[in-house]
Design a protein around this motif. Structure first.
Motif, PDB file in Angstrom:
ATOM      1  N   ALA A 267       0.829  -1.209   0.000  1.00  0.00           N
ATOM      2  CA  ALA A 267       0.000   0.000   0.000  1.00  0.00           C
ATOM      3  C   ALA A 267       0.860   1.255   0.000  1.00  0.00           C
ATOM      4  O   ALA A 267       0.552   2.233  -0.694  1.00  0.00           O
ATOM      5  N   ASP A 270       2.400   1.668  -3.425  1.00  0.00           N
ATOM      6  CA  ASP A 270       1.386   2.156  -4.367  1.00  0.00           C
ATOM      7  C   ASP A 270       1.129   3.649  -4.179  1.00  0.00           C
ATOM      8  O   ASP A 270       1.065   4.411  -5.156  1.00  0.00           O
ATOM      9  N   SER A 288     -10.676   4.545  -4.467  1.00  0.00           N
ATOM     10  CA  SER A 288     -10.883   3.221  -5.064  1.00  0.00           C
ATOM     11  C   SER A 288     -10.651   2.116  -4.039  1.00  0.00           C
ATOM     12  O   SER A 288     -11.438   1.162  -3.938  1.00  0.00           O
ATOM     13  N   ASP A 289      -9.579   2.242  -3.261  1.00  0.00           N
ATOM     14  CA  ASP A 289      -9.285   1.233  -2.236  1.00  0.00           C
ATOM     15  C   ASP A 289     -10.385   1.154  -1.188  1.00  0.00           C
ATOM     16  O   ASP A 289     -10.701   0.068  -0.682  1.00  0.00           O
ATOM     17  N   CYS A 292     -13.229  -1.006  -2.570  1.00  0.00           N
ATOM     18  CA  CYS A 292     -12.863  -2.432  -2.515  1.00  0.00           C
ATOM     19  C   CYS A 292     -12.875  -2.933  -1.076  1.00  0.00           C
ATOM     20  O   CYS A 292     -13.232  -4.084  -0.804  1.00  0.00           O
ATOM     21  N   ALA A 377      -9.198  -2.460  -9.874  1.00  0.00           N
ATOM     22  CA  ALA A 377      -8.904  -2.836  -8.483  1.00  0.00           C
ATOM     23  C   ALA A 377      -9.862  -3.896  -7.950  1.00  0.00           C
ATOM     24  O   ALA A 377      -9.486  -4.711  -7.097  1.00  0.00           O
ATOM     25  N   ALA A 431      -3.399  -0.231  -9.908  1.00  0.00           N
ATOM     26  CA  ALA A 431      -4.467  -1.129  -9.455  1.00  0.00           C
ATOM     27  C   ALA A 431      -4.333  -2.506 -10.094  1.00  0.00           C
ATOM     28  O   ALA A 431      -4.505  -3.536  -9.431  1.00  0.00           O
ATOM     29  N   THR A 434      -1.651  -4.548  -8.469  1.00  0.00           N
ATOM     30  CA  THR A 434      -2.091  -5.117  -7.200  1.00  0.00           C
ATOM     31  C   THR A 434      -2.869  -6.417  -7.409  1.00  0.00           C
ATOM     32  O   THR A 434      -2.700  -7.388  -6.664  1.00  0.00           O
TER      33      THR A 434
END
Length: 460
Positions: A267, A270, A288-289, A292, A377, A431, A434
């Motif tokens: 993280a 990123d 975005s995270d 998710c 993602a 993304a 990941t």
């Protein structure tokens, strides 16, 4: 003294018992429901933050620094707490509840010392760290990030200790308070935002985060204080006579700590590489995270919390067949439940982002940027869940060195793929990187678990 249990209302308890059919599944459902409530509060907070700050410099700087401290606390939580839970289960089985509790107190003291040392270290290198991580930030934005890092230092101590105390509660299969107390952190931010009114800035977020984490820690301390003996003789014994099991906890903590550095670094890597791109990229990746994380919070999170003590008990009893069966069954059920949500996030990304965040300073252009990243993602979700469940089995098996190899390989792969994909795809490339890393790591971790179980079965 028996472990503390917060009673549920009788109808709810009966419904859970009837619908779940087992204590483990009931625990999962309970934690999942509480996590949903937590996410509702968290999204209320995120919606207000999006309306007030959008993707402004204040939010970019706060999210970057908050990511550093969350990473540090999570890494340390992957050391002592991870090695503590299996040792606690075995110590309780062999020596009794009081000796196991004494081990818990002593491990907590060591964990606090580690958090304090980490906080001092981060303060000393703050200036160099911010300068290195934010080449795309303006000087004023870098200066703000540096000041925010000092302000968030209490969060590191409180959040880190809350990780340990929550793990202790879950080791005793007391899931209710461990799952509900984290609500206080987003709730503290919401209160700070409401008090600030139209004067919201990065320092509003700092104040809410710090006070929410303080309240979170105090609730857990009170819960443990009520459960533990109040005799001064017992407490003096805790501080003077170290449990033999503590040396095992400390010895096993180092590999888990290094593994936490590698896994948790993803993280931070990123976010740091996102800071090299256009303005607002860190915030876009963060939004975005968060979306998710909604699915992960009601699948991977409760699964890890509830299954971990069960895995540890199966290992302590050397029930390798049961351990393998529980790994496959739990991972299959949870991944199956997560797939429809993953597809929903991917197909309806613009609509979801608009509903959640598009108001005030967060405009249609921001919605388009976040939705583009979310479509990539979302596919990390099933692989993240599989990897999380398998990692809990690996921790219970004390397969730290093999996990360490996977962790550092994943870190190198993540940074390499970020570099290759962020050029043509921008934030969406990070993304996608990941997703690929979680896919490879999940299957590698499952392979490690099965290999270790087969080896232990062969040894008898």
């Amino acid at each position: 003294m028996p472990a503390i249990r917060i009673a549920l209302p009788s109808p709810l308890r009966a419904l859970l018992a009837k619908g779940a059919g087992s204590a483990m599944v009931s625990g999962f459902l309970l934690v999942a429901m509480l996590t949903v409530v937590g996410k509702i509060v968290s999204f209320a907070k995120d919606a207000v933050v999006a309306a007030k700050l959008g993707t402004a410099d204040d939010l970019d700087a706060f999210m970057l620094v908050f990511g550093f401290f969350s990473f540090a606390a999570t890494v340390l939580a992957g050391g002592l707490p991870e090695s503590f839970v299996p040792a606690y289960a075995e110590w309780r089985e062999r020596r009794g509840q009081r000796r196991a509790d004494r081990l818990g107190v002593q491990a907590a003291v060591w964990h606090f010392a580690a958090l304090l040392a980490c906080g001092i270290g981060l303060t000393l290198v703050a200036s160099s760290l911010i300068a290195w991580a934010t080449p795309g930030f303006s000087p004023a934005k870098q200066a703000l990030a540096l000041r925010l890092q000092t302000g968030l230092l209490p969060f590191l101590l409180c959040f880190g200790m809350a990780h340990h105390l929550s793990a202790w509660l879950r080791a005793g299969k007391s899931f209710l308070l461990a799952a509900s107390a984290p609500l206080l952190v987003p709730l503290g931010i919401v209160i700070a935002l409401l008090v600030a009114g139209d004067s919201v800035n990065a320092w509003t977020l700092v104040a809410g985060t710090v006070w929410g984490s303080v309240a979170h820690l105090l609730v857990l301390i009170i819960a443990h204080a009520r459960r533990l003996p109040r005799s001064l003789v017992w407490w003096r014994c805790c501080l003077r006579h170290w449990e033999p099991g503590l040396s095992r906890v400390l010895r096993n903590a180092a590999p888990f700590l290094l593994g936490g550095v590698a896994f948790g670094s993803a993280a931070v890597v990123d976010q740091t590489m996102a800071a090299w791109l256009s303005a607002g990229s860190v915030a876009v990746l963060g939004y975005s995270d968060k979306l998710c994380a909604v699915v992960l919070a009601v699948t991977a999170g409760p699964a890890a919390d509830v299954l971990f003590p069960h895995f540890s008990e199966l290992v302590a009893r050397r029930d390798w067949t049961g351990l393998r069966r529980r790994l496959f069954t739990s991972a299959g059920l949870i991944v199956g439940a997560a797939l429809p949500m993953t597809l929903f996030l991917c197909l309806f990304a613009p609509w979801i982002v608009a509903i959640m965040f598009e108001r005030g300073a967060f405009g249609p252009q921001d919605t388009q940027r976040v939705a583009e990243v979310l479509r990539f993602a979302a596919f990390q979700i099933p692989f993240y869940i599989l990897g999380t469940v398998a990692a809990r089995v690996a921790v219970s098996l004390q397969a730290a060195r093999l996990m360490l190899t996977i962790a550092f390989s994943a870190l190198v792969l993540n940074a390499t793929l970020n570099w290759l994909l962020m050029g043509p795809l921008g934030i969406a490339g990070i993304a996608l990187s990941t997703v690929i890393v979680h896919l490879i790591s999940a299957f590698a971790t499952c392979g490690v678990c099965l290999a270790v179980i087969r080896r232990k079965e062969a040894l008898g």
